[in-house]
Design a protein around this motif. Sequence first.
Motif, mmCIF file in Angstrom:
data_model
loop_
_atom_site.group_PDB
_atom_site.id
_atom_site.type_symbol
_atom_site.label_atom_id
_atom_site.label_comp_id
_atom_site.label_asym_id
_atom_site.label_seq_id
_atom_site.Cartn_x
_atom_site.Cartn_y
_atom_site.Cartn_z
ATOM 1 N N LEU A 102 0.854 -1.174 0.000
ATOM 2 C CA LEU A 102 0.000 0.000 0.000
ATOM 3 C C LEU A 102 0.896 1.232 0.000
ATOM 4 N N THR A 103 0.738 2.084 -1.004
ATOM 5 C CA THR A 103 1.542 3.304 -1.117
ATOM 6 C C THR A 103 0.628 4.522 -1.162
ATOM 7 N N LEU A 104 0.898 5.476 -0.291
ATOM 8 C CA LEU A 104 0.165 6.738 -0.252
ATOM 9 C C LEU A 104 1.105 7.854 -0.660
ATOM 10 N N GLU A 105 0.678 8.680 -1.601
ATOM 11 C CA GLU A 105 1.451 9.833 -2.041
ATOM 12 C C GLU A 105 0.585 11.082 -1.895
ATOM 13 N N ALA A 106 1.174 12.153 -1.317
ATOM 14 C CA ALA A 106 0.388 13.362 -1.061
ATOM 15 C C ALA A 106 1.251 14.601 -1.228
ATOM 16 N N ASP A 107 0.644 15.650 -1.752
ATOM 17 C CA ASP A 107 1.270 16.970 -1.815
ATOM 18 C C ASP A 107 0.784 17.757 -0.600
ATOM 19 N N LEU A 108 1.689 17.935 0.387
ATOM 20 C CA LEU A 108 1.321 18.615 1.616
ATOM 21 C C LEU A 108 1.559 20.120 1.558
ATOM 22 N N GLY A 109 1.981 20.598 0.418
ATOM 23 C CA GLY A 109 2.277 22.020 0.278
ATOM 24 C C GLY A 109 3.736 22.316 0.549
ATOM 25 N N PHE A 110 4.155 22.105 1.790
ATOM 26 C CA PHE A 110 5.559 22.363 2.138
ATOM 27 C C PHE A 110 6.472 21.232 1.683
ATOM 28 N N ALA A 111 5.889 20.039 1.364
ATOM 29 C CA ALA A 111 6.687 18.888 0.935
ATOM 30 C C ALA A 111 5.762 17.829 0.352
ATOM 31 N N ASP A 112 6.356 16.889 -0.359
ATOM 32 C CA ASP A 112 5.636 15.728 -0.873
ATOM 33 C C ASP A 112 5.851 14.555 0.086
ATOM 34 N N LEU A 113 4.762 13.860 0.408
ATOM 35 C CA LEU A 113 4.811 12.739 1.334
ATOM 36 C C LEU A 113 4.638 11.428 0.580
ATOM 37 N N VAL A 114 5.425 10.416 0.971
ATOM 38 C CA VAL A 114 5.248 9.050 0.479
ATOM 39 C C VAL A 114 5.252 8.117 1.683
ATOM 40 N N SER A 115 4.218 7.308 1.785
ATOM 41 C CA SER A 115 4.158 6.246 2.790
ATOM 42 C C SER A 115 4.069 4.918 2.060
ATOM 43 N N ALA A 116 5.022 4.024 2.312
ATOM 44 C CA ALA A 116 5.061 2.724 1.642
ATOM 45 C C ALA A 116 5.000 1.617 2.686
ATOM 46 N N THR A 117 3.923 0.834 2.635
ATOM 47 C CA THR A 117 3.722 -0.284 3.560
ATOM 48 C C THR A 117 3.710 -1.570 2.753
ATOM 49 N N THR A 118 4.530 -2.552 3.135
ATOM 50 C CA THR A 118 4.609 -3.794 2.363
ATOM 51 C C THR A 118 4.702 -4.993 3.293
ATOM 52 N N TYR A 119 4.131 -6.111 2.828
ATOM 53 C CA TYR A 119 4.218 -7.385 3.543
ATOM 54 C C TYR A 119 4.533 -8.472 2.524
ATOM 55 N N PHE A 120 5.459 -9.352 2.892
ATOM 56 C CA PHE A 120 5.937 -10.389 1.975
ATOM 57 C C PHE A 120 5.990 -11.709 2.726
#
Length: 546
Positions: free
Chosen positions: A310-328
């Motif tokens: 699951l990857t979340l990408e967001a433009d927060l204004g002051f910076a770009d956020l990426v959250s990457a959650t993985t299970y294998f």
Amino acid sequence: MSSDKSGRIHASGRQLTIAIATVLASGQATEVRAQTALEEVRVTARKREEKLQDVPESIQAISQSTIERAGLQELEDYSRFVPSMSYTAQAPGANKLIFRGVADTDRSFYSDTSAAIYLDEQPLTQPTQTPEPRLVDIERIEALSGPQGTLYGGSAQSGTLRIITNKPDLTQLQIITDSTIKQGSDSDLSHDFSAVVNVPLIADELAIRLVGFSAKDGGFIDNVLGDSPGGTFDNSGVAAKDQNGEGEYLGGRATMRWLPSDDWTVTAGVVFQDFEGSGNQDHEPGNVGTLNNVRFLNEKREDTWTQVGLTLEADLGFADLVSATTYFTRDVSYQLDNTVYLTYLHLRNIYVNYAATNYAFGPDPVGLGWWQDQKTERFSQEFRLSKEGPKWSWLAGVFFESFDDNWEFRSRMDDFESTNAWLDYWQPYYDAQPGASENTFYRINNHTQIEQYAAFGELTYQLDDQWSFIVGGRWFSAERDRHFRLSQPADVVLQDENPVKTTDDFAKKASVRYRFDDQRMMYALYSEGYRNGGENIVRQGAVLPR
């Protein structure tokens, strides 16, 4: 027609290849594909998108068009396209990746590797058991010669390999199928079937992409007729042509991409791959001929793994956020013939020389082999923020990974409990009970748990159109808890160790770049990398008679 050691079939007049490709899509599909082929190569090797020629590091990218045109399917294929990368392999999914020739050993189940492999956002590296995702619907491959320890962490000491999958397209319907059948004079029949379906569910907002494939890699190594070391039996019951054949793949991928607003992107997906094969890629050109070997036991390998992300990408204004959650999760099992090695080394040297002749197994034991069952689970979470500016650009992130690997290795033989070793040694000396051995005379249980925390960052200063400077670093702390147990029949324990080791350090990076023009640049780079630390397990010798 000829075939090399790796089994790639060289073209000649006697090779038969049939390939069929079909593309059904909207009216713009052809135009979009044509434009993409002319576009510059863009990579995300430094965890932000940029032109390949702008990256002041040693990076090689293999595009989707190259993958499809060259028919690249597995690590063996695309390793030829990266001069700084090599690998050793015994079977698909049983290999070790090497960059710049830096490696501790070609086959080791105990020590971490020096090169990392990623599927999208998740590290998949395992000692001598690196998974091989089949190259179906892949956007590109990025090979980063190391050290790459600041952005990619452990096992990126010599380099990192990244496999980037195609994501759902929110603008158009696509149906792509591909079929290949091939046959060579030195190999069995092979086939490869795949299908990709991309469906926009809500225009410009929600889409899914489904990928499925089935493939068989025909064998090319013959198990020729041969006698046991003492000449008391032969392998006529298992001798066959193309004994490393029947390598069958079945897998697929389902990915969803959702744009809930102009500032957010959500990508979720699952990848599944199953491999079943017989034999392995070892052969004995000096003893029985090129692409030939002698085996007395049917060999097989099963390798099944699943990745959820699951990857979340967001433009927060002051910076770009990426959250990457993985299970294998992964299950591997194999059985290998080892009649010659175990007969000469283990059985004769240990039980004859040390235990006296009346404890020997007797003449040429049958069914000698190695068995292993392995279960792996891996969870990772990474958060990172980044900002691109005309003068200053920066990236900062944190990373956590939990790795659990549990495997059992056994050396066994048929009817072990009817041998002199069992009847005259293990029963009288250790009161071994019938049925307790499972025909196993040597067993290893290894359970490794690793928890790793890291914080990393990179800062870029653009002085002018020509000069730019980069500094970066990564702090990490990794705890390895390993339980290693080595035993023989009747639960005679040779080793039972539980070393716990915590390693923490700081890896540094610095770079300066001078750009002559849009096509030429010069750079100097200093970077560090690391492998996770821990105890080296040294296997002890056999138990001597009491």
